[in-house]
Motif scaffolding. Structure first.
Motif, PDB file in Angstrom:
ATOM      1  N   ASP A 161       0.939  -1.457   0.131  1.00 11.27           N
ATOM      2  CA  ASP A 161       0.079   0.352  -0.079  1.00 11.27           C
ATOM      3  C   ASP A 161       0.620   1.049  -0.113  1.00 11.27           C
ATOM      4  OD1 ASP A 161      -2.052   1.597  -0.105  1.00 11.27           O
ATOM      5  OD2 ASP A 161      -2.208   1.524   1.929  1.00 11.27           O
ATOM      6  N   ALA A 162       1.885   1.433  -1.042  1.00  8.94           N
ATOM      7  CA  ALA A 162       3.155   2.325  -1.115  1.00  8.94           C
ATOM      8  C   ALA A 162       2.269   3.647  -0.695  1.00  8.94           C
ATOM      9  CB  ALA A 162       3.452   2.242  -2.198  1.00  8.94           C
ATOM     10  N   ASP A 163       0.781   4.075  -1.794  1.00  3.32           N
ATOM     11  CA  ASP A 163       0.166   5.555  -2.078  1.00  3.32           C
ATOM     12  C   ASP A 163       0.288   5.460  -0.223  1.00  3.32           C
ATOM     13  OD1 ASP A 163       0.942   5.402  -4.495  1.00  3.32           O
ATOM     14  OD2 ASP A 163      -1.551   4.891  -4.429  1.00  3.32           O
ATOM     15  N   ALA A 164      -0.327   4.657   1.157  1.00  2.00           N
ATOM     16  CA  ALA A 164      -0.850   5.060   2.296  1.00  2.00           C
ATOM     17  C   ALA A 164       1.128   5.638   3.072  1.00  2.00           C
ATOM     18  CB  ALA A 164      -1.622   4.352   2.613  1.00  2.00           C
ATOM     19  N   VAL A 165       1.539   5.452   2.636  1.00  2.00           N
ATOM     20  CA  VAL A 165       2.865   5.402   3.507  1.00  2.00           C
ATOM     21  C   VAL A 165       3.682   6.836   3.318  1.00  2.00           C
ATOM     22  CG1 VAL A 165       5.349   4.579   3.189  1.00  2.00           C
ATOM     23  CG2 VAL A 165       3.496   2.622   2.901  1.00  2.00           C
ATOM     24  N   SER A 166       4.162   7.292   4.857  1.00  2.00           N
ATOM     25  CA  SER A 166       4.148   8.130   4.643  1.00  2.00           C
ATOM     26  C   SER A 166       5.786   8.246   5.903  1.00  2.00           C
ATOM     27  CB  SER A 166       3.235   9.422   5.659  1.00  2.00           C
ATOM     28  OG  SER A 166       2.997   8.978   7.040  1.00  2.00           O
ATOM     29  N   ALA A 167       6.298   9.395   6.361  1.00  2.00           N
ATOM     30  CA  ALA A 167       7.180   9.504   6.946  1.00  2.00           C
ATOM     31  C   ALA A 167       7.183   8.927   7.971  1.00  2.00           C
ATOM     32  CB  ALA A 167       7.700  10.732   7.442  1.00  2.00           C
ATOM     33  N   ALA A 168       6.012   9.228   9.028  1.00  2.60           N
ATOM     34  CA  ALA A 168       5.119   8.563  10.029  1.00  2.60           C
ATOM     35  C   ALA A 168       5.774   6.687   9.537  1.00  2.60           C
ATOM     36  CB  ALA A 168       4.108   9.229  10.383  1.00  2.60           C
ATOM     37  N   THR A 169       5.284   6.412   9.067  1.00  4.97           N
ATOM     38  CA  THR A 169       4.853   5.318   8.478  1.00  4.97           C
ATOM     39  C   THR A 169       6.507   4.305   8.679  1.00  4.97           C
ATOM     40  OG1 THR A 169       3.271   5.242   7.439  1.00  4.97           O
ATOM     41  CG2 THR A 169       4.012   2.957   7.452  1.00  4.97           C
ATOM     42  N   LEU A 170       7.641   5.276   7.861  1.00  3.19           N
ATOM     43  CA  LEU A 170       8.797   4.893   7.994  1.00  3.19           C
ATOM     44  C   LEU A 170       9.413   4.866   9.004  1.00  3.19           C
ATOM     45  CD1 LEU A 170       9.948   6.036   3.555  1.00  3.19           C
ATOM     46  CD2 LEU A 170       9.299   3.949   4.527  1.00  3.19           C
ATOM     47  N   LEU A 171       9.283   6.141  10.351  1.00  2.00           N
ATOM     48  CA  LEU A 171       9.953   5.663  11.365  1.00  2.00           C
ATOM     49  C   LEU A 171       9.058   5.436  12.669  1.00  2.00           C
ATOM     50  CD1 LEU A 171      10.106   9.611  11.291  1.00  2.00           C
ATOM     51  CD2 LEU A 171      12.045   8.056  10.864  1.00  2.00           C
ATOM     52  N   GLY A 172       7.737   4.088  12.037  1.00  2.00           N
ATOM     53  CA  GLY A 172       7.079   3.037  13.133  1.00  2.00           C
ATOM     54  C   GLY A 172       6.508   3.851  13.712  1.00  2.00           C
ATOM     55  N   ARG A 173       6.070   5.562  13.427  1.00  2.00           N
ATOM     56  CA  ARG A 173       5.582   6.630  13.874  1.00  2.00           C
ATOM     57  C   ARG A 173       3.242   6.125  13.965  1.00  2.00           C
ATOM     58  NH1 ARG A 173       8.935  11.992  14.401  1.00  2.00           N
ATOM     59  NH2 ARG A 173      10.046  10.954  15.836  1.00  2.00           N
ATOM     60  N   ASP A 174       2.977   5.235  12.972  1.00  2.00           N
ATOM     61  CA  ASP A 174       1.647   4.824  11.948  1.00  2.00           C
ATOM     62  C   ASP A 174       1.305   3.795  13.211  1.00  2.00           C
ATOM     63  OD1 ASP A 174      -0.206   4.660  11.280  1.00  2.00           O
ATOM     64  OD2 ASP A 174       0.322   4.183   9.536  1.00  2.00           O
ATOM     65  N   PRO A 175       0.179   4.138  14.027  1.00  2.00           N
ATOM     66  CA  PRO A 175       0.306   2.936  14.952  1.00  2.00           C
ATOM     67  C   PRO A 175      -0.999   1.900  14.258  1.00  2.00           C
ATOM     68  CG  PRO A 175      -0.690   4.986  15.715  1.00  2.00           C
ATOM     69  CD  PRO A 175      -0.505   5.480  14.074  1.00  2.00           C
ATOM     70  N   ALA A 176      -1.563   2.371  12.968  1.00  2.00           N
ATOM     71  CA  ALA A 176      -1.533   1.047  12.501  1.00  2.00           C
ATOM     72  C   ALA A 176      -0.601   0.046  12.386  1.00  2.00           C
ATOM     73  CB  ALA A 176      -2.315   1.507  11.093  1.00  2.00           C
ATOM     74  N   ARG A 177       0.593  -0.079  12.250  1.00  2.00           N
ATOM     75  CA  ARG A 177       1.540  -0.386  11.759  1.00  2.00           C
ATOM     76  C   ARG A 177       1.812  -0.979  13.304  1.00  2.00           C
ATOM     77  NH1 ARG A 177       1.385  -2.286   6.679  1.00  2.00           N
ATOM     78  NH2 ARG A 177       1.196  -0.530   5.249  1.00  2.00           N
ATOM     79  N   GLN A 178       1.312  -0.729  14.298  1.00  2.00           N
ATOM     80  CA  GLN A 178       2.567  -1.128  15.192  1.00  2.00           C
ATOM     81  C   GLN A 178       1.291  -2.169  16.211  1.00  2.00           C
ATOM     82  OE1 GLN A 178       2.296   2.616  17.446  1.00  2.00           O
ATOM     83  NE2 GLN A 178       4.030   3.742  16.991  1.00  2.00           N
ATOM     84  N   TYR A 179       2.370  -2.777  16.655  1.00  2.00           N
ATOM     85  CA  TYR A 179       1.516  -4.213  18.121  1.00  2.00           C
ATOM     86  C   TYR A 179       0.499  -4.602  16.450  1.00  2.00           C
ATOM     87  CZ  TYR A 179       4.422  -1.318  20.741  1.00  2.00           C
ATOM     88  OH  TYR A 179       4.798  -0.607  21.647  1.00  2.00           O
ATOM     89  N   ARG A 180       1.047  -5.006  15.694  1.00  2.00           N
ATOM     90  CA  ARG A 180       0.235  -6.124  14.556  1.00  2.00           C
ATOM     91  C   ARG A 180      -0.252  -6.934  15.177  1.00  2.00           C
ATOM     92  NH1 ARG A 180       0.010  -4.421   8.351  1.00  2.00           N
ATOM     93  NH2 ARG A 180      -2.129  -5.494   9.545  1.00  2.00           N
TER      94      ARG A 180
END
Length: 471
Positions: free
Chosen positions: A133-152
Protein backbone atom coordinates in the motif's frame (compact mmCIF):
# COMPACT_ATOMS: atom_id res chain seq x y z
CA UNK A 1 23.50 -1.36 26.92
CA UNK A 2 20.07 0.05 26.15
CA UNK A 3 19.61 -0.16 22.37
CA UNK A 4 17.95 3.25 22.27
CA UNK A 5 21.32 4.64 23.24
CA UNK A 6 22.68 5.83 19.93
CA UNK A 7 23.65 2.53 18.36
CA UNK A 8 22.07 -0.14 15.99
CA UNK A 9 20.33 -0.93 12.45
CA UNK A 10 19.45 -3.74 10.02
CA UNK A 11 21.04 -4.19 6.63
CA UNK A 12 18.56 -2.90 4.09
CA UNK A 13 17.74 -4.41 0.74
CA UNK A 14 17.76 -1.82 -1.97
CA UNK A 15 20.61 0.09 -0.34
CA UNK A 16 22.89 -0.49 -3.31
CA UNK A 17 20.72 1.64 -5.57
CA UNK A 18 20.68 4.52 -3.13
CA UNK A 19 24.41 4.08 -2.60
CA UNK A 20 25.03 4.42 -6.31
CA UNK A 21 22.91 7.57 -6.53
CA UNK A 22 24.57 9.23 -3.55
CA UNK A 23 28.03 8.25 -4.76
CA UNK A 24 27.29 9.64 -8.21
CA UNK A 25 26.10 12.86 -6.66
CA UNK A 26 29.30 13.12 -4.61
CA UNK A 27 31.40 12.52 -7.73
CA UNK A 28 29.49 15.11 -9.74
CA UNK A 29 30.03 17.65 -6.98
CA UNK A 30 33.78 17.15 -6.83
CA UNK A 31 33.91 14.40 -4.17
CA UNK A 32 34.80 16.83 -1.40
CA UNK A 33 37.91 18.39 -2.87
CA UNK A 34 38.78 21.82 -1.52
CA UNK A 35 36.63 24.52 -3.09
CA UNK A 36 36.49 28.28 -3.06
CA UNK A 37 33.43 30.13 -1.79
CA UNK A 38 31.53 30.01 1.48
CA UNK A 39 31.83 26.95 3.69
CA UNK A 40 28.81 25.11 5.07
CA UNK A 41 30.49 24.28 8.39
CA UNK A 42 34.11 25.34 8.77
CA UNK A 43 34.41 24.65 12.51
CA UNK A 44 32.48 23.28 15.48
CA UNK A 45 31.84 26.63 17.15
CA UNK A 46 30.54 29.07 14.50
CA UNK A 47 27.13 30.67 14.96
CA UNK A 48 24.56 27.96 14.30
CA UNK A 49 22.23 28.83 11.41
CA UNK A 50 20.64 25.56 10.23
CA UNK A 51 20.55 22.29 12.16
CA UNK A 52 19.00 18.87 11.61
CA UNK A 53 17.32 17.16 14.57
CA UNK A 54 14.97 14.24 15.07
CA UNK A 55 12.56 14.87 17.92
CA UNK A 56 11.07 11.83 19.65
CA UNK A 57 7.28 11.73 19.90
CA UNK A 58 4.82 9.77 22.00
CA UNK A 59 3.89 7.57 19.01
CA UNK A 60 7.44 6.24 18.57
CA UNK A 61 7.57 2.45 18.35
CA UNK A 62 9.77 0.60 20.83
CA UNK A 63 10.19 -2.82 19.22
CA UNK A 64 13.33 -3.48 17.19
CA UNK A 65 13.81 -6.42 14.82
CA UNK A 66 17.47 -6.75 15.84
CA UNK A 67 16.70 -6.85 19.57
CA UNK A 68 17.01 -10.13 21.43
CA UNK A 69 14.97 -8.92 24.40
CA UNK A 70 11.97 -10.95 25.54
CA UNK A 71 10.11 -7.96 26.99
CA UNK A 72 10.24 -4.74 24.93
CA UNK A 73 9.70 -1.11 25.88
CA UNK A 74 10.78 -1.14 29.53
CA UNK A 75 13.95 0.94 29.46
CA UNK A 76 12.88 4.59 29.43
CA UNK A 77 10.24 6.90 30.82
CA UNK A 78 9.17 8.03 27.37
CA UNK A 79 7.09 11.12 28.26
CA UNK A 80 10.14 12.56 30.04
CA UNK A 81 12.35 11.60 27.14
CA UNK A 82 10.11 13.49 24.72
CA UNK A 83 9.86 16.52 27.01
CA UNK A 84 13.60 16.72 27.58
CA UNK A 85 14.39 16.67 23.88
CA UNK A 86 11.75 19.36 23.46
CA UNK A 87 13.78 21.63 25.74
CA UNK A 88 16.73 21.25 23.37
CA UNK A 89 14.79 22.16 20.23
CA UNK A 90 13.28 25.18 21.97
CA UNK A 91 16.73 26.41 23.03
CA UNK A 92 18.11 25.88 19.53
CA UNK A 93 15.34 28.03 18.06
CA UNK A 94 15.93 30.71 20.69
CA UNK A 95 19.48 31.08 19.39
CA UNK A 96 18.04 32.07 16.01
CA UNK A 97 18.95 28.80 14.30
CA UNK A 98 16.56 27.26 11.79
CA UNK A 99 15.69 23.79 13.07
CA UNK A 100 14.90 21.16 10.43
CA UNK A 101 13.14 18.03 11.66
CA UNK A 102 14.26 14.84 9.93
CA UNK A 103 10.62 13.75 9.74
CA UNK A 104 9.80 16.85 7.65
CA UNK A 105 12.76 16.29 5.34
CA UNK A 106 11.81 12.63 4.97
CA UNK A 107 8.22 13.53 4.08
CA UNK A 108 9.52 16.02 1.53
CA UNK A 109 11.68 13.27 0.04
CA UNK A 110 8.73 10.85 -0.13
CA UNK A 111 6.55 13.43 -1.87
CA UNK A 112 9.27 14.24 -4.40
CA UNK A 113 10.14 10.58 -5.06
CA UNK A 114 6.47 9.73 -5.43
CA UNK A 115 5.98 12.57 -7.92
CA UNK A 116 8.94 11.35 -9.97
CA UNK A 117 7.69 7.76 -9.98
CA UNK A 118 10.64 6.44 -7.95
CA UNK A 119 9.13 5.91 -4.53
CA UNK A 120 7.32 2.62 -5.03
CA UNK A 121 10.44 0.85 -6.36
CA UNK A 122 12.54 2.18 -3.48
CA UNK A 123 9.92 1.16 -0.92
CA UNK A 124 9.63 -2.33 -2.35
CA UNK A 125 13.37 -2.86 -2.02
CA UNK A 126 13.84 -1.31 1.40
CA UNK A 127 10.54 -1.94 3.21
CA UNK A 128 8.84 -4.85 1.42
CA UNK A 129 6.21 -5.28 4.13
CA UNK A 130 5.01 -1.74 3.50
CA UNK A 131 5.06 -1.93 -0.29
CA UNK A 132 1.56 -3.39 -0.70
CA UNK A 133 0.00 0.00 0.00
CA UNK A 134 2.69 2.44 -1.11
CA UNK A 135 0.26 5.34 -1.48
CA UNK A 136 -0.53 5.21 2.24
CA UNK A 137 3.12 5.29 3.36
CA UNK A 138 4.32 8.53 4.94
CA UNK A 139 7.36 9.63 6.93
CA UNK A 140 5.48 8.60 10.07
CA UNK A 141 5.11 5.08 8.63
CA UNK A 142 8.82 4.76 7.82
CA UNK A 143 9.76 6.09 11.25
CA UNK A 144 7.50 3.56 12.97
CA UNK A 145 5.05 6.22 14.17
CA UNK A 146 1.89 5.01 12.44
CA UNK A 147 -0.28 3.30 15.11
CA UNK A 148 -1.90 1.18 12.42
CA UNK A 149 1.47 -0.51 11.83
CA UNK A 150 2.34 -1.09 15.48
CA UNK A 151 1.68 -4.07 17.77
CA UNK A 152 0.00 -6.12 15.03
CA UNK A 153 -1.06 -9.76 15.03
CA UNK A 154 -0.68 -12.02 12.00
CA UNK A 155 -3.75 -13.72 10.56
CA UNK A 156 -2.17 -17.05 11.44
CA UNK A 157 -1.48 -15.86 14.99
CA UNK A 158 1.54 -14.33 16.67
CA UNK A 159 3.16 -10.92 16.44
CA UNK A 160 3.77 -9.35 13.01
CA UNK A 161 6.72 -6.97 12.70
CA UNK A 162 6.13 -4.30 10.04
CA UNK A 163 8.27 -1.42 11.33
CA UNK A 164 11.14 -1.02 13.78
CA UNK A 165 12.09 1.35 16.56
CA UNK A 166 13.68 4.48 15.07
CA UNK A 167 14.19 6.36 18.33
CA UNK A 168 17.99 6.18 18.15
CA UNK A 169 17.72 8.33 15.01
CA UNK A 170 17.48 11.26 17.43
CA UNK A 171 21.28 11.14 17.65
CA UNK A 172 21.44 12.85 14.25
CA UNK A 173 25.16 13.61 14.48
CA UNK A 174 25.98 9.92 14.10
CA UNK A 175 24.31 9.51 10.70
CA UNK A 176 26.16 12.37 9.00
CA UNK A 177 28.34 15.41 9.62
CA UNK A 178 28.89 18.57 7.63
CA UNK A 179 32.25 19.78 6.32
CA UNK A 180 33.15 23.04 4.57
CA UNK A 181 32.36 21.48 1.19
CA UNK A 182 29.41 19.23 1.97
CA UNK A 183 28.02 16.33 3.93
CA UNK A 184 29.83 13.19 4.96
CA UNK A 185 27.26 10.39 5.01
CA UNK A 186 28.24 7.90 7.70
CA UNK A 187 28.11 4.11 7.94
CA UNK A 188 27.25 2.84 11.41
CA UNK A 189 29.14 0.06 13.14
CA UNK A 190 25.86 -1.29 14.51
CA UNK A 191 23.75 -3.25 12.01
CA UNK A 192 20.65 -1.74 13.58
CA UNK A 193 21.70 1.86 13.13
CA UNK A 194 22.69 1.40 9.51
CA UNK A 195 19.00 2.00 8.80
CA UNK A 196 19.47 5.62 9.93
CA UNK A 197 22.21 6.13 7.36
CA UNK A 198 19.98 4.69 4.66
CA UNK A 199 17.04 6.92 5.66
CA UNK A 200 19.24 10.00 5.52
CA UNK A 201 20.65 8.93 2.15
CA UNK A 202 17.12 8.68 0.74
CA UNK A 203 16.29 12.12 2.13
CA UNK A 204 19.47 13.59 0.64
CA UNK A 205 18.55 12.32 -2.80
CA UNK A 206 14.99 13.68 -2.83
CA UNK A 207 14.17 16.16 -0.02
CA UNK A 208 13.77 19.77 -1.22
CA UNK A 209 14.81 20.91 2.27
CA UNK A 210 18.26 19.35 1.76
CA UNK A 211 18.75 20.21 -1.92
CA UNK A 212 21.35 22.90 -1.17
CA UNK A 213 23.72 20.48 0.57
CA UNK A 214 26.08 18.41 -1.59
CA UNK A 215 27.50 15.06 -0.55
CA UNK A 216 31.27 15.26 -0.11
CA UNK A 217 31.89 11.67 1.03
CA UNK A 218 29.72 8.56 1.32
CA UNK A 219 31.06 6.03 3.82
CA UNK A 220 28.48 3.39 2.86
CA UNK A 221 29.61 3.48 -0.77
CA UNK A 222 33.24 3.44 0.38
CA UNK A 223 32.61 0.43 2.63
CA UNK A 224 34.20 1.99 5.72
CA UNK A 225 32.67 2.22 9.21
CA UNK A 226 32.27 5.86 10.26
CA UNK A 227 30.07 7.55 12.90
CA UNK A 228 29.58 11.31 13.13
CA UNK A 229 30.00 11.52 16.90
CA UNK A 230 33.70 10.91 16.25
CA UNK A 231 34.11 13.90 13.90
CA UNK A 232 34.76 17.54 14.79
CA UNK A 233 35.57 20.32 12.36
CA UNK A 234 38.45 22.43 13.67
CA UNK A 235 38.86 24.86 10.77
CA UNK A 236 38.42 24.84 7.01
CA UNK A 237 41.52 22.66 6.59
CA UNK A 238 41.43 20.40 9.65
CA UNK A 239 39.22 17.59 10.94
CA UNK A 240 39.58 15.74 14.25
CA UNK A 241 38.40 12.12 14.06
CA UNK A 242 38.09 9.59 16.86
CA UNK A 243 39.01 6.13 15.58
CA UNK A 244 39.14 2.52 16.70
CA UNK A 245 35.97 2.33 18.77
CA UNK A 246 33.05 3.34 16.52
CA UNK A 247 34.92 4.59 13.46
CA UNK A 248 37.40 2.57 11.41
CA UNK A 249 41.00 3.84 11.65
CA UNK A 250 41.23 3.41 7.87
CA UNK A 251 38.66 6.22 7.48
CA UNK A 252 41.17 8.87 8.60
CA UNK A 253 43.62 8.72 5.65
CA UNK A 254 40.71 8.16 3.27
CA UNK A 255 38.98 11.34 4.45
CA UNK A 256 42.27 13.25 4.27
CA UNK A 257 42.53 12.35 0.61
CA UNK A 258 38.89 12.74 -0.38
CA UNK A 259 38.13 15.94 1.59
CA UNK A 260 41.58 17.42 0.98
CA UNK A 261 41.89 18.19 4.68
CA UNK A 262 44.41 17.37 7.40
CA UNK A 263 42.82 14.68 9.56
CA UNK A 264 44.04 14.19 13.12
CA UNK A 265 43.12 10.65 14.16
CA UNK A 266 42.52 10.30 17.91
CA UNK A 267 42.90 6.67 18.90
CA UNK A 268 40.04 5.74 21.21
CA UNK A 269 40.66 2.01 20.98
CA UNK A 270 43.68 0.38 19.39
CA UNK A 271 42.68 -1.73 16.39
CA UNK A 272 43.67 -1.95 12.72
CA UNK A 273 40.10 -2.00 11.37
CA UNK A 274 36.43 -2.32 12.34
CA UNK A 275 33.75 -4.66 10.99
CA UNK A 276 30.22 -5.47 12.10
CA UNK A 277 31.36 -9.01 12.90
CA UNK A 278 33.44 -7.90 15.87
CA UNK A 279 32.04 -8.03 19.43
CA UNK A 280 30.62 -4.59 20.24
CA UNK A 281 32.67 -2.64 22.79
CA UNK A 282 34.50 -5.73 24.03
CA UNK A 283 31.59 -7.11 26.07
CA UNK A 284 31.06 -7.41 29.82
CA UNK A 285 32.79 -5.14 32.30
CA UNK A 286 35.11 -3.73 29.62
CA UNK A 287 32.11 -2.48 27.63
CA UNK A 288 30.94 -0.59 30.72
CA UNK A 289 34.26 1.25 30.76
CA UNK A 290 34.54 1.86 27.04
CA UNK A 291 31.05 3.35 26.79
CA UNK A 292 32.33 6.31 28.83
CA UNK A 293 34.50 7.06 25.78
CA UNK A 294 31.94 5.97 23.18
CA UNK A 295 32.70 8.69 20.62
CA UNK A 296 35.12 11.60 20.55
CA UNK A 297 32.31 13.96 21.59
CA UNK A 298 31.68 12.03 24.80
CA UNK A 299 35.04 13.14 26.17
CA UNK A 300 36.20 16.13 24.07
CA UNK A 301 34.36 19.04 22.40
CA UNK A 302 35.16 22.54 21.17
CA UNK A 303 33.53 25.43 23.06
CA UNK A 304 35.24 28.57 21.71
CA UNK A 305 38.11 29.61 19.48
CA UNK A 306 41.10 27.46 20.49
CA UNK A 307 39.25 26.39 23.62
CA UNK A 308 38.14 22.83 24.36
CA UNK A 309 36.27 20.99 27.09
CA UNK A 310 37.54 17.49 27.90
CA UNK A 311 37.99 14.85 30.55
CA UNK A 312 41.13 15.21 32.70
CA UNK A 313 44.05 12.78 32.87
CA UNK A 314 43.39 10.41 29.96
CA UNK A 315 44.36 12.67 27.06
CA UNK A 316 47.84 13.70 28.30
CA UNK A 317 50.92 11.60 27.67
CA UNK A 318 52.41 12.53 31.06
CA UNK A 319 49.54 10.76 32.85
CA UNK A 320 49.30 7.66 30.63
CA UNK A 321 48.48 4.72 32.87
CA UNK A 322 48.69 6.88 35.99
CA UNK A 323 45.14 8.24 36.09
CA UNK A 324 42.73 7.71 39.03
CA UNK A 325 40.62 5.17 37.20
CA UNK A 326 43.66 3.05 36.47
CA UNK A 327 44.70 3.36 40.12
CA UNK A 328 41.24 2.16 41.10
CA UNK A 329 41.31 -0.81 38.73
CA UNK A 330 44.79 -1.89 39.84
CA UNK A 331 43.61 -1.99 43.44
CA UNK A 332 40.08 -3.22 42.85
CA UNK A 333 41.19 -6.37 41.05
CA UNK A 334 42.50 -7.61 44.41
CA UNK A 335 39.75 -6.04 46.54
CA UNK A 336 36.65 -6.80 44.42
CA UNK A 337 35.48 -9.45 41.96
CA UNK A 338 36.95 -7.75 38.88
CA UNK A 339 38.63 -10.42 36.75
CA UNK A 340 42.34 -10.19 35.96
CA UNK A 341 41.54 -10.38 32.26
CA UNK A 342 39.07 -7.49 32.37
CA UNK A 343 41.44 -5.44 34.52
CA UNK A 344 44.37 -5.94 32.14
CA UNK A 345 42.25 -5.07 29.11
CA UNK A 346 40.91 -1.95 30.83
CA UNK A 347 44.35 -0.77 31.92
CA UNK A 348 45.70 -1.13 28.39
CA UNK A 349 42.71 0.77 27.01
CA UNK A 350 43.14 3.69 29.44
CA UNK A 351 46.87 3.90 28.85
CA UNK A 352 46.53 4.08 25.06
CA UNK A 353 43.42 6.24 24.64
CA UNK A 354 44.01 9.68 23.15
CA UNK A 355 47.16 8.99 21.13
CA UNK A 356 47.17 10.92 17.87
CA UNK A 357 48.26 10.39 14.28
CA UNK A 358 48.14 13.08 11.58
CA UNK A 359 47.13 12.34 7.98
CA UNK A 360 47.97 15.04 5.49
CA UNK A 361 45.48 16.70 3.17
CA UNK A 362 45.30 15.38 -0.36
CA UNK A 363 47.75 12.51 0.06
CA UNK A 364 46.73 10.91 3.35
CA UNK A 365 50.43 10.70 4.21
CA UNK A 366 50.87 9.51 7.79
CA UNK A 367 52.78 11.46 10.43
CA UNK A 368 53.27 9.74 13.76
CA UNK A 369 53.30 12.16 16.69
CA UNK A 370 55.43 10.41 19.26
CA UNK A 371 54.83 10.92 22.98
CA UNK A 372 51.76 13.03 22.28
CA UNK A 373 48.10 12.63 23.12
CA UNK A 374 45.21 14.88 22.12
CA UNK A 375 45.51 17.48 24.88
CA UNK A 376 49.27 17.66 24.32
CA UNK A 377 48.57 18.32 20.65
CA UNK A 378 46.06 21.14 21.16
CA UNK A 379 48.08 22.77 23.95
CA UNK A 380 51.10 22.87 21.66
CA UNK A 381 48.91 24.95 19.33
CA UNK A 382 47.89 27.43 21.98
CA UNK A 383 44.55 25.97 23.03
CA UNK A 384 42.89 26.61 26.37
CA UNK A 385 41.63 23.47 28.13
CA UNK A 386 38.70 23.29 30.57
CA UNK A 387 38.36 20.00 32.41
CA UNK A 388 35.23 18.04 33.22
CA UNK A 389 34.80 18.26 36.98
CA UNK A 390 36.66 21.58 37.09
CA UNK A 391 39.99 20.15 38.27
CA UNK A 392 43.22 19.70 36.38
CA UNK A 393 45.04 16.39 37.00
CA UNK A 394 46.15 16.36 40.62
CA UNK A 395 48.06 13.35 41.95
CA UNK A 396 47.58 12.06 45.46
CA UNK A 397 44.68 11.25 47.73
CA UNK A 398 42.75 14.49 47.23
CA UNK A 399 42.90 14.30 43.44
CA UNK A 400 41.94 10.62 43.47
CA UNK A 401 38.96 11.23 45.75
CA UNK A 402 37.73 14.20 43.73
CA UNK A 403 37.89 12.25 40.49
CA UNK A 404 36.12 9.17 41.83
CA UNK A 405 33.51 11.14 43.80
CA UNK A 406 32.75 14.00 41.40
CA UNK A 407 34.41 13.90 37.99
CA UNK A 408 33.50 10.33 37.09
CA UNK A 409 29.81 11.01 37.69
CA UNK A 410 29.87 14.15 35.56
CA UNK A 411 31.60 12.19 32.79
CA UNK A 412 28.75 9.66 32.90
CA UNK A 413 26.22 12.52 32.68
CA UNK A 414 27.84 13.62 29.40
CA UNK A 415 29.42 16.76 30.87
CA UNK A 416 31.88 17.14 28.01
CA UNK A 417 29.25 16.42 25.35
CA UNK A 418 28.10 19.99 24.65
CA UNK A 419 27.15 21.78 21.45
CA UNK A 420 28.33 25.30 20.65
CA UNK A 421 25.65 27.61 19.26
CA UNK A 422 28.21 30.42 18.80
CA UNK A 423 31.83 30.92 19.91
CA UNK A 424 31.85 30.78 23.72
CA UNK A 425 28.16 29.78 23.98
CA UNK A 426 27.12 26.18 24.57
CA UNK A 427 24.07 24.06 25.33
CA UNK A 428 24.63 21.36 27.94
CA UNK A 429 22.71 18.91 30.09
CA UNK A 430 22.11 19.96 33.65
CA UNK A 431 23.53 17.79 36.43
CA UNK A 432 27.23 18.65 36.07
CA UNK A 433 27.63 21.77 38.23
CA UNK A 434 31.40 21.51 38.61
CA UNK A 435 31.95 21.43 34.87
CA UNK A 436 29.43 24.21 34.29
CA UNK A 437 31.17 26.42 36.87
CA UNK A 438 34.58 25.69 35.31
CA UNK A 439 33.35 26.68 31.85
CA UNK A 440 31.85 29.91 33.14
CA UNK A 441 35.09 30.76 34.98
CA UNK A 442 36.85 30.32 31.65
CA UNK A 443 34.48 32.70 29.88
CA UNK A 444 32.00 30.30 28.29
CA UNK A 445 28.26 30.96 28.61
CA UNK A 446 26.45 27.71 29.46
CA UNK A 447 22.72 27.10 29.00
CA UNK A 448 21.50 23.85 30.52
CA UNK A 449 18.31 21.84 30.29
CA UNK A 450 16.97 18.75 32.15
CA UNK A 451 18.12 15.51 30.54
CA UNK A 452 18.00 12.59 32.98
CA UNK A 453 16.50 10.22 30.40
CA UNK A 454 18.75 11.49 27.60
CA UNK A 455 22.11 11.14 29.30
CA UNK A 456 21.16 7.68 30.55
CA UNK A 457 21.35 6.61 26.91
CA UNK A 458 24.99 7.64 26.43
CA UNK A 459 24.59 10.74 24.28
CA UNK A 460 24.62 14.51 24.75
CA UNK A 461 23.62 17.73 22.98
CA UNK A 462 26.47 17.38 20.49
CA UNK A 463 25.11 13.97 19.47
CA UNK A 464 21.53 15.27 19.20
CA UNK A 465 22.34 17.96 16.65
CA UNK A 466 23.70 17.81 13.12
CA UNK A 467 24.64 21.36 12.02
CA UNK A 468 24.02 21.97 8.34
CA UNK A 469 25.30 25.53 8.29
CA UNK A 470 27.32 27.73 10.62
CA UNK A 471 28.58 31.28 10.14
Amino acid sequence: MNEISRRGAMALAGGAAVSAMVAARACAQGNGAAQDGPAFVRDDIGALRHVLVHSPVMDDYMIERESGGLVPNLNSHWPEFVAQHGHLTRLLRETGAEVLELADALQGAIDAARASGRFEAWLSGVHPRLSGDADAVSAATLLGRDPARQYRLRDIGGYRHDVSDSSSTMWTRDASFMTPNGLVVCNSLSPRRLRENMTLRFALMHAPQLADYPVAFDAVAEGVILEGGDAQMVDRNTLFLGVGQRSDPRAAPLLARRLNMDVLAIHVHQTEYLTRNQPSMGGGAVAGLRVLFLHLDTFFTHVADRHVLCVPWFLEHAHAGEDPLSEYIRGARTETTISDSDASTALDFLKEIGKVTLYRAGTGAKEELEDMKLVDYVRARGYRVTHVGGRAPDAGQEGFSAFMRDTLGEMRRQASNVVATAPGQVLAYDGSPLTEAALERDGVAVTTFPARELWANYGGPHCLTMPLRRD
